[in-house]
Design an enzyme around this catalytic site. Sequence first.
Site, PDB file in Angstrom:
ATOM      1  N   SER A  67      23.270  39.866  56.572  1.00 13.42           N
ATOM      2  CA  SER A  67      22.411  39.486  57.701  1.00 13.42           C
ATOM      3  C   SER A  67      21.654  38.179  57.502  1.00 13.42           C
ATOM      4  O   SER A  67      21.048  37.687  58.450  1.00 13.42           O
ATOM      5  CB  SER A  67      21.408  40.598  57.994  1.00 13.42           C
ATOM      6  N   LYS A  70      22.511  35.532  59.847  1.00 15.81           N
ATOM      7  CA  LYS A  70      21.978  35.546  61.217  1.00 15.81           C
ATOM      8  C   LYS A  70      20.948  34.438  61.462  1.00 15.81           C
ATOM      9  O   LYS A  70      20.706  34.047  62.599  1.00 15.81           O
ATOM     10  CB  LYS A  70      21.378  36.928  61.503  1.00 15.81           C
ATOM     11  N   TYR A 194      31.570  38.160  63.991  1.00 11.81           N
ATOM     12  CA  TYR A 194      30.338  38.707  63.382  1.00 11.81           C
ATOM     13  C   TYR A 194      30.604  39.261  61.977  1.00 11.81           C
ATOM     14  O   TYR A 194      29.904  38.919  61.018  1.00 11.81           O
ATOM     15  CB  TYR A 194      29.762  39.790  64.311  1.00 11.81           C
ATOM     16  N   TYR A 246      13.565  43.758  59.514  1.00 19.40           N
ATOM     17  CA  TYR A 246      13.671  44.964  60.353  1.00 19.40           C
ATOM     18  C   TYR A 246      12.358  45.726  60.333  1.00 19.40           C
ATOM     19  O   TYR A 246      11.295  45.132  60.475  1.00 19.40           O
ATOM     20  CB  TYR A 246      14.857  45.842  59.896  1.00 19.40           C
ATOM     21  N   VAL A 264      22.037  43.195  53.740  1.00 18.82           N
ATOM     22  CA  VAL A 264      22.346  44.407  52.978  1.00 18.82           C
ATOM     23  C   VAL A 264      23.180  44.143  51.724  1.00 18.82           C
ATOM     24  O   VAL A 264      23.429  45.058  50.949  1.00 18.82           O
ATOM     25  CB  VAL A 264      23.029  45.516  53.824  1.00 18.82           C
TER      26      VAL A 264
HETATM   27  N1  GLN Z   1      27.158  43.283  58.402  1.00 16.48           N
HETATM   28  C1  GLN Z   1      26.048  44.191  58.289  1.00 16.48           C
HETATM   29  C2  GLN Z   1      26.070  45.164  59.438  1.00 16.48           C
HETATM   30  O1  GLN Z   1      26.407  44.752  60.509  1.00 16.48           O
HETATM   31  C3  GLN Z   1      24.770  43.407  58.278  1.00 16.48           C
HETATM   32  C4  GLN Z   1      23.529  44.286  58.202  1.00 16.48           C
HETATM   33  C5  GLN Z   1      22.457  43.723  57.315  1.00 16.48           C
HETATM   34  O2  GLN Z   1      22.682  42.880  56.452  1.00 16.48           O
HETATM   35  N2  GLN Z   1      21.269  44.232  57.482  1.00 16.48           N
HETATM   36  O3  GLN Z   1      25.781  46.327  59.316  1.00 16.48           O
END
Ligand code: GLN
Length: 312
Positions: A67, A70, A194, A246, A264
Amino acid sequence: MIAGPELQSLVSEIAADMRARPDRGRVADYIPELGAVDPSYFGMAVALPDGTVAAAGDADTAFSIQSISKVFTLTLALGIAGDRLWKRVGREPSGSAFNSIVQLENEKGVPRNPFINAGAIAVTDVILSGHKPREALGEILRFMRFLSDDPSITIDKAVAESEQRTGFRNMALANYMKSFGVIENPVEFTLGVYFHHCAIAMSCRQLALAGRFLAHSGRHPGTGLSVIQAERARRINAIMLTCGHYDGSGEFAYRVGLPGKSGVGGGILAIVPGQASIAVWSPGLDAAGNSHLGRIALETFAKRSGVSIFGA
Ligand code: GLN
């Protein structure tokens, strides 16, 4: 901020402490390929405007940025759509898990912010429009290579395929948004891009270098080129502070006091406005899906160097 040998010894000391700690959190096993990563890794890198990097531990080992990508797709999408982007995605903290589906129904398919999965999928869709998936992905990868001055950065195909096989929740989120017209492209194309940008593999050193424009008013300090307007860089930092972790964003602001974005894969990118871009990596996560030791390392760094945006 501290610099030179003082900075290097603080980073080395933190890395040694983190390496030795027994509490490492839990690796993300909902993406099978990430579940196989050794939790004993720890890396840290602090990039200064002149391109010097204080690094320690596994700072040169590539990991899945997940993430954290992003932040960079948001930057690209703002460049493409400008403020029109905010019709497709909000900028309020969600107060729920990164892959939560509950708010989407109440809010008519418009995700709370660009960093929860639904929001990031909508952002990816903006980058994809008018392009083939391969072209959009190429654009994102080129951007990462440019920002970190490193053409060797690639996508870990095994991680992307692992998520593509098992990402049913993200498929649900994308289809749900599609039903409200928030996703323009075929969902499998948007999700393909994505999953692949989440699977970009980078080291702490590369990531810290890539984040520098956010610490320096949107400018790439290496070339002096403007990556994004200063106002937008400031706003991306604001969203990182409020939404970057988050449902753990409040805790991160309270303990670290810097704009930050987690993934993650166990990485965190944190920005010290006007001064530095920091990347840490420890694969084990806490209950909110944020790197357990990564956060503790940044908390220690912010305290010892006095860089919290809220004061020393
Ligand atoms: N690719 C992961 C997902 O879509 C990214 C989530 C994350 O890093 N928090 O679940």
